[in-house]
Motif scaffolding. Structure first.
Motif, PDB file in Angstrom:
ATOM      1  N   ILE A  81      41.679  41.543  49.291  1.00 36.81           N
ATOM      2  CA  ILE A  81      41.652  41.486  47.691  1.00 36.81           C
ATOM      3  C   ILE A  81      42.538  42.686  47.399  1.00 36.81           C
ATOM      4  O   ILE A  81      43.550  42.468  46.424  1.00 36.81           O
ATOM      5  N   ILE A  82      42.507  43.770  48.303  1.00 33.92           N
ATOM      6  CA  ILE A  82      43.336  44.815  47.972  1.00 33.92           C
ATOM      7  C   ILE A  82      44.724  44.450  48.162  1.00 33.92           C
ATOM      8  O   ILE A  82      45.636  44.922  47.830  1.00 33.92           O
ATOM      9  N   GLY A  83      45.170  43.428  49.338  1.00 34.57           N
ATOM     10  CA  GLY A  83      46.488  43.215  49.680  1.00 34.57           C
ATOM     11  C   GLY A  83      47.022  42.338  48.462  1.00 34.57           C
ATOM     12  O   GLY A  83      48.292  42.276  48.330  1.00 34.57           O
ATOM     13  N   ILE A 126      38.560  45.209  42.308  1.00 35.79           N
ATOM     14  CA  ILE A 126      38.543  46.447  42.977  1.00 35.79           C
ATOM     15  C   ILE A 126      37.171  47.434  43.015  1.00 35.79           C
ATOM     16  O   ILE A 126      36.606  47.824  43.935  1.00 35.79           O
ATOM     17  N   ARG A 127      36.694  47.416  41.556  1.00 37.39           N
ATOM     18  CA  ARG A 127      35.378  47.976  41.319  1.00 37.39           C
ATOM     19  C   ARG A 127      34.256  47.327  42.313  1.00 37.39           C
ATOM     20  O   ARG A 127      33.411  47.979  42.587  1.00 37.39           O
ATOM     21  N   ILE A 128      34.329  45.904  42.222  1.00 33.70           N
ATOM     22  CA  ILE A 128      33.358  45.126  42.895  1.00 33.70           C
ATOM     23  C   ILE A 128      33.335  45.617  44.294  1.00 33.70           C
ATOM     24  O   ILE A 128      32.230  45.856  45.141  1.00 33.70           O
ATOM     25  N   ILE A 129      34.514  45.611  44.852  1.00 34.37           N
ATOM     26  CA  ILE A 129      34.725  46.167  46.436  1.00 34.37           C
ATOM     27  C   ILE A 129      34.156  47.562  46.464  1.00 34.37           C
ATOM     28  O   ILE A 129      33.464  47.873  47.454  1.00 34.37           O
ATOM     29  N   THR A 130      34.436  48.520  45.526  1.00 34.82           N
ATOM     30  CA  THR A 130      33.715  49.786  45.688  1.00 34.82           C
ATOM     31  C   THR A 130      32.436  49.610  45.832  1.00 34.82           C
ATOM     32  O   THR A 130      31.531  50.204  46.659  1.00 34.82           O
TER      33      THR A 130
END
Length: 321
Positions: free
Chosen positions: A291-293, A237-241
């Protein structure tokens, strides 16, 4: 006076009717040898966990239990996966045994490493990890993917022991603490280090499978790795951010460049560059949503709090202290 610990060897099985007749006598010989050497109590046991096999595995387990009291078995109501089968065996041993050693039934893990595991337990270690000393017998592809697997897990924040699978000794004290972990999405390789307590590793050489075929192909290994990452870490999630911020900055820079070109009267129509940018940003968005899903799906499963295993049959009715 030294009191020998009561040992339970937990062995998950799924469609293992070909290999079980080969490895079961080896496990019995080992537990008798350890008992004769006064390393474990004479009433130690071998616990087979049938993970909803479709072949004759359960019939073989029952036959073994009838022939020798060292063998016991439990059967899950349906196939729930390797990690759930291991957990079922570990939880079954609480209150009955001082230590457990989990090991696969295919004969690839060196059972003689159990001697050193028990010695390390006697020195005060509550968890002893069985770790492969080398991967010389693996193909290049197998070695590369396996090593990448462990490195990826550690990079993503899942604390695991390098080259360790599910061959380990655990004390009852640690198991009681592990029982407080209520995750439905299990990844024992990462959960047990989270419990803590004094631990160490023993090293051994892994052999070829003695019979039958592997039930853990590359696709399942990748699935287990992804499950481990998403179950134990929020780093993706942090990588997505970070990725989203980077793409936004890049897009903003492109926007400024387009405005400047427009004011200078140098703009030209170009569908290729437009399509490339839209496709790139759209692809990034879909990956991020996926990924969020995955995390949302895990939250959904955790909130249901369904049982992680259901025991439908036992070969024994009374095996407590």
């Amino acid at each position: 006076m030294k009191i020998e610990p009561r040992l339970c060897i937990v062995i998950p099985c799924f469609n293992e009717q070909e290999v079980l007749p080969v490895t079961a006598p080896e496990f019995l010989d080992k537990i008798l040898e350890l008992s004769e050497e006064k390393m474990i109590a004479p009433d130690s046991r071998i616990l087979f966990v049938d993970d909803g096999s479709k072949d004759g595995t359960w019939a073989l387990i029952r036959e073994l239990a009838e022939k020798d009291s060292h063998f016991t078995g439990i059967r899950q109501s349906r196939n729930r996966g390797h990690q759930n089968a291991v957990l079922a065996g570990l939880m079954e041993s609480i209150g009955k045994f001082d230590i457990t050693i989990s090991i696969d039934c295919d004969g690839q893990d060196d059972i003689n490493a159990m001697d050193q595991m028990i010695e390390e337990y006697a020195k005060g270690n509550e968890v002893v990890y069985g770790v492969r000393s080398s991967r010389e017998t693996d193909t290049f592809f197998k070695r590369f993917t396996a090593e990448s697997y462990y490195k990826l897990l550690n990079v993503m924040g899942a604390e695991v022991v390098y080259n360790h699978a599910d061959y380990r000794l655990i004390s009852e004290r640690v198991l009681r603490e592990l029982a407080k972990f209520k995750e439905v999405n299990l990844f024992l390789r990462g959960m047990i280090p989270l419990v803590g307590f004094k631990s160490t590793s023993v090293y051994y050489k892994r052999h070829e499978r003695l019979a039958g075929k592997s039930h853990y192909p590359l696709s399942k290994m990748l699935g287990l790795a992804f499950n481990g990452i998403t179950s134990l870490s929020i780093k993706p999630i942090r990588i997505i951010t970070t990725l989203g911020s980077s793409v936004s900055l890049f897009s903003f820079a492109i926007l400024v460049w387009v405005i400047v070109r427009f004011l200078m009267g140098e703009t030209v129509s170009g569908w290729a560059s437009t399509c490339a940018l839209v496709t790139f940003i759209g692809g990034i968005q879909l990956i991020c949503l996926g990924i969020i899903g995955e995390y949302i799906g895990k939250i959904y499963l955790e909130t249901k709090a369904r049982p992680r295993y259901i025991i439908s049959e036992r070969t024994h009715t009374n095996d407590a202290r």
